[in-house]
Design a protein around this motif. Sequence first.
Motif, mmCIF file in Angstrom:
data_model
loop_
_atom_site.group_PDB
_atom_site.id
_atom_site.type_symbol
_atom_site.label_atom_id
_atom_site.label_comp_id
_atom_site.label_asym_id
_atom_site.label_seq_id
_atom_site.Cartn_x
_atom_site.Cartn_y
_atom_site.Cartn_z
ATOM 1 N N ALA A 105 0.825 -1.206 0.000
ATOM 2 C CA ALA A 105 0.000 0.000 0.000
ATOM 3 C C ALA A 105 0.861 1.259 0.000
ATOM 4 O O ALA A 105 0.574 2.225 -0.724
ATOM 5 C CB ALA A 105 -0.933 -0.007 1.214
ATOM 6 N N LEU A 106 1.920 1.237 0.793
ATOM 7 C CA LEU A 106 2.804 2.407 0.842
ATOM 8 C C LEU A 106 3.500 2.625 -0.501
ATOM 9 O O LEU A 106 3.642 3.764 -0.966
ATOM 10 C CB LEU A 106 3.842 2.230 1.948
ATOM 11 N N LEU B 290 2.342 1.837 -3.455
ATOM 12 C CA LEU B 290 1.365 2.399 -4.386
ATOM 13 C C LEU B 290 1.128 3.880 -4.121
ATOM 14 O O LEU B 290 0.968 4.677 -5.056
ATOM 15 C CB LEU B 290 0.051 1.627 -4.273
ATOM 16 N N LEU B 291 1.118 4.255 -2.849
ATOM 17 C CA LEU B 291 0.946 5.666 -2.514
ATOM 18 C C LEU B 291 2.122 6.504 -3.009
ATOM 19 O O LEU B 291 1.934 7.620 -3.497
ATOM 20 C CB LEU B 291 0.789 5.820 -0.994
ATOM 21 N N ALA C 113 1.739 6.899 -6.720
ATOM 22 C CA ALA C 113 0.572 7.694 -7.100
ATOM 23 C C ALA C 113 0.668 9.148 -6.663
ATOM 24 O O ALA C 113 -0.270 9.916 -6.902
ATOM 25 C CB ALA C 113 -0.690 7.065 -6.512
ATOM 26 N N THR C 114 1.758 9.551 -6.041
ATOM 27 C CA THR C 114 1.887 10.925 -5.551
ATOM 28 C C THR C 114 1.676 11.971 -6.645
ATOM 29 O O THR C 114 0.925 12.932 -6.458
ATOM 30 C CB THR C 114 3.256 11.120 -4.875
ATOM 31 N N ALA D 74 -2.011 12.141 -7.571
ATOM 32 C CA ALA D 74 -2.839 12.661 -6.488
ATOM 33 C C ALA D 74 -2.681 14.163 -6.322
ATOM 34 O O ALA D 74 -3.626 14.860 -5.934
ATOM 35 C CB ALA D 74 -2.496 11.948 -5.185
#
Length: 228
Positions: A33-34, A36-37, A40-41, A44
């Motif tokens: 999850a981290l 992917l975050l 995706a920065t 986003a």
Amino acid sequence: MRGLTTSRVSLTVDLVGPLWRTLPWRALAAAGALGLLVAATPAATGAEPAPWQTLLLLRGAALTGALGLAFLLDDPARHLTAPVPKPRLARQGLRVALVVPLVALWWTAVLLLTPSASRPPAGAVTLEAVAVGAFALAAAALAVRLTDEARPGPFVAAALLLIAVIAPLLAPEDWALFVQAEDPRWSAGHERWAVLAAAVGAVGAGCGTEPLRRRRGRRQPLVRPDGR
């Protein structure tokens, strides 16, 4: 021979369920999850990163995924499963095989989340991710072999993070492992990444073998000629 092969396959299939339940899903999910975050920065925030920034994000996501893989060989029941008639290398290989398809899907999502306009060559950066993940698994296998710790993951992850920080500073400049995509040394650097991935993979496989236990010498009772 055929019956022996069938019994081995049956034993492997029987191990899939127990191994699946003992996989460190929380650590793997948190790292995934981290990662992917991180990837995706830009999407986003609406930013348009430069190529070097996108490469940095991908390398950060790869490192995050490797930190999760550092926990893959953690086994709370390690000392209970030691007598299982299946070599440690086979059990560890089965753990890796169960996770590889999920990791491949995760990395594909990471690549797709980064802006295509500034994304570096996917094959080359994937090779870097494979090498870092293989390094994490090899370090975990080494920790399992050298210690009796059932959960060496936290220590392995901390060591991997430390190495990731100091490696760019200590790596010889001629190796060109951390160059940008437009650097002329990009191709040569990724040849070294390939060698590194193969080397750490071999080390990990070597560490998966069962250690030879030293037999303690026992004194034999002295038998007299008269049998006393």
